[in-house]
Design an enzyme around this catalytic site. Structure first.
Site, PDB file in Angstrom:
ATOM      1  N   TYR A   1      20.934 -12.035  -4.418  1.00  8.71           N
ATOM      2  CA  TYR A   1      20.050 -12.866  -5.233  1.00  8.71           C
ATOM      3  C   TYR A   1      18.830 -12.077  -5.703  1.00  8.71           C
ATOM      4  O   TYR A   1      18.343 -12.263  -6.825  1.00  8.71           O
ATOM      5  CB  TYR A   1      19.598 -14.091  -4.444  1.00  8.71           C
TER       6      TYR A   1
ATOM      7  N   CYS B   1      27.952 -22.969  -2.729  1.00  5.06           N
ATOM      8  CA  CYS B   1      26.772 -22.346  -2.130  1.00  5.06           C
ATOM      9  C   CYS B   1      27.117 -21.584  -0.858  1.00  5.06           C
ATOM     10  O   CYS B   1      27.689 -22.156   0.073  1.00  5.06           O
ATOM     11  CB  CYS B   1      25.737 -23.424  -1.839  1.00  5.06           C
TER      12      CYS B   1
ATOM     13  N   ARG C   1      11.767 -26.684  -3.724  1.00  2.48           N
ATOM     14  CA  ARG C   1      13.140 -26.623  -4.217  1.00  2.48           C
ATOM     15  C   ARG C   1      14.017 -27.613  -3.466  1.00  2.48           C
ATOM     16  O   ARG C   1      13.781 -27.902  -2.284  1.00  2.48           O
ATOM     17  CB  ARG C   1      13.699 -25.207  -4.047  1.00  2.48           C
ATOM     18  N   VAL C   2      15.023 -28.109  -4.163  1.00  6.67           N
ATOM     19  CA  VAL C   2      15.993 -29.037  -3.578  1.00  6.67           C
ATOM     20  C   VAL C   2      17.278 -28.258  -3.347  1.00  6.67           C
ATOM     21  O   VAL C   2      17.986 -27.900  -4.283  1.00  6.67           O
ATOM     22  CB  VAL C   2      16.226 -30.241  -4.507  1.00  6.67           C
ATOM     23  N   THR C   3      17.556 -27.975  -2.076  1.00  2.00           N
ATOM     24  CA  THR C   3      18.653 -27.086  -1.728  1.00  2.00           C
ATOM     25  C   THR C   3      19.683 -27.797  -0.852  1.00  2.00           C
ATOM     26  O   THR C   3      19.446 -28.879  -0.325  1.00  2.00           O
ATOM     27  CB  THR C   3      18.114 -25.864  -0.962  1.00  2.00           C
ATOM     28  N   VAL C   4      20.826 -27.160  -0.718  1.00  2.00           N
ATOM     29  CA  VAL C   4      21.832 -27.537   0.272  1.00  2.00           C
ATOM     30  C   VAL C   4      22.075 -26.311   1.145  1.00  2.00           C
ATOM     31  O   VAL C   4      21.849 -25.181   0.690  1.00  2.00           O
ATOM     32  CB  VAL C   4      23.140 -28.007  -0.394  1.00  2.00           C
TER      33      VAL C   4
ATOM     34  N   GLU D   1      17.770 -25.900   6.707  1.00  2.00           N
ATOM     35  CA  GLU D   1      17.862 -24.469   6.988  1.00  2.00           C
ATOM     36  C   GLU D   1      19.243 -24.170   7.582  1.00  2.00           C
ATOM     37  O   GLU D   1      19.541 -24.518   8.723  1.00  2.00           O
ATOM     38  CB  GLU D   1      16.758 -24.037   7.950  1.00  2.00           C
ATOM     39  N   SER D   2      20.075 -23.507   6.799  1.00  2.00           N
ATOM     40  CA  SER D   2      21.466 -23.290   7.201  1.00  2.00           C
ATOM     41  C   SER D   2      21.583 -22.490   8.493  1.00  2.00           C
ATOM     42  O   SER D   2      22.450 -22.768   9.321  1.00  2.00           O
ATOM     43  CB  SER D   2      22.230 -22.579   6.086  1.00  2.00           C
TER      44      SER D   2
END
Length: 328
Positions: free
Chosen positions: A196, A63, A129-132, A147-148
């Protein structure tokens, strides 16, 4: 690929029917901040003090958003202070998952099988959504942030009082913040998220719109980097690392898989040298895993690649000389 609805997992791809085929990214839901003394940050609640061993980072090597946090954890010397778990590159009907029998892809903190279990531990009725990446607080037993862009800001300065942390490097210096923010704004919308928007579009006009904006920005970046080594100022900043994690994936994935195929990054003299320059920065190559990157996109995104066949190429050489030190 899927999401949680009231704490229940649903295997569901992005719904673009309401946006005329345009992909729109869901905003991060957990927006608390770790601060040196636990005072509230720009958003969210207070009480998240920077302490060694208190926080755990969940990432994927595939990711680009999670990759930012890995780079900052490495370059700021936070590895002894913030523990880490890496999900498996395959993200299919159960979303991001762990492999308990593989040490490299095990949930070392909770022993969970799926990333969505981490989310429902923090918020049992969570919807979204399940995010990294995910930054987890072991003391409060909750998610600090997913939040990156904000996690890397925390990593940049919040932990500077801890032993061994690299305090000499500031990737968001005050004097350059307006310029960094301006570059970040364009790069996020048209490049980081732009690939994206092109790849996940389900209408020709929405794809072409994203495609055009992407390459307009890549042309702008090529010109900008033709006379300067870094995007802002005379040293590496947050803006460089935010761009890098997209560019390093471009030729292997976005060019073909997301149909961003006007040119490869290898075809841009300045951008290709810039990627090699950043890749060769001490410690950064350890955060790049092209094998996992390709496997994730081509295997997980079955709506785009239903055969799940992973291409063998392209040939990539990020260790070749970059020559950009002449621009310093």
């Amino acid at each position: 690929m899927g999401l949680l609805v009231d704490g229940k997992w649903h295997d569901k791809w992005y719904d673009t029917s309401k946006t005329g085929g345009k992909f729109e990214r869901e905003a991060a839901r957990f927006r608390n901040w770790v601060t040196p003394d636990g005072a509230p940050g720009p958003d969210g609640e207070g009480g998240f003090k920077a302490e060694s061993g208190r926080y755990h980072l969940y990432v994927s090597m595939a990711c680009p958003w999670a990759h930012r946090t890995l780079i900052f954890r490495k370059l700021k010397g936070l590895e002894p202070h913030i523990s880490l778990s890496v999900v498996h590159p395959d993200m299919v009907e159960n979303g991001w998952e762990f492999r308990p029998d593989e040490d490299a892809h095990r949930d070392h903190l909770h022993g969970y099988r799926f990333m969505h279990e981490v989310y429902t531990r923090a918020a049992p009725t969570y919807s979204g959504r399940v995010t990294v990446p995910v930054l987890w607080d072991k003391h409060k037993q909750t998610i600090v942030s997913n939040e990156s862009a904000e996690i890397i800001r925390m990593f940049n300065s919040a932990f500077d009082d801890l032993e061994g942390v690299n305090t000499e490097t500031d990737f968001y210096p005050e004097a350059l913040q307006p310029d960094i923010d301006e570059v970040n704004e364009r790069v996020y919308h048209t490049v980081n998220n732009g690939v994206y928007k092109a790849g996940f579009a389900t209408a020709q006009d929405k794809y072409e719109e994203a495609y055009a904006e992407l390459f307009q920005s890549l042309d702008w970046l090529e010109e900008r980097l033709s006379s300067r080594r870094y995007l802002v100022g005379d040293a590496l900043t947050e803006a460089d690392w935010r761009l890098f994690t997209t560019l390093i994936r471009f030729d292997a994935v976005y060019f073909s898989h997301f149909k961003c195929n006007r040119q490869r990054i290898a075809d841009f003299p300045s951008l290709s040298g810039y990627v090699r320059d950043l890749y060769q920065h001490p410690g950064v190559a350890e955060t790049v895993d092209i094998r996992q990157i390709k496997r994730h996109y081509y295997v997980s995104q079955r709506t785009i690649n239903p055969t799940q066949v992973v291409p063998v190429g392209p040939l990539l050489d990020f260790d070749a000389p970059h020559g950009r030190d002449k621009l310093s």
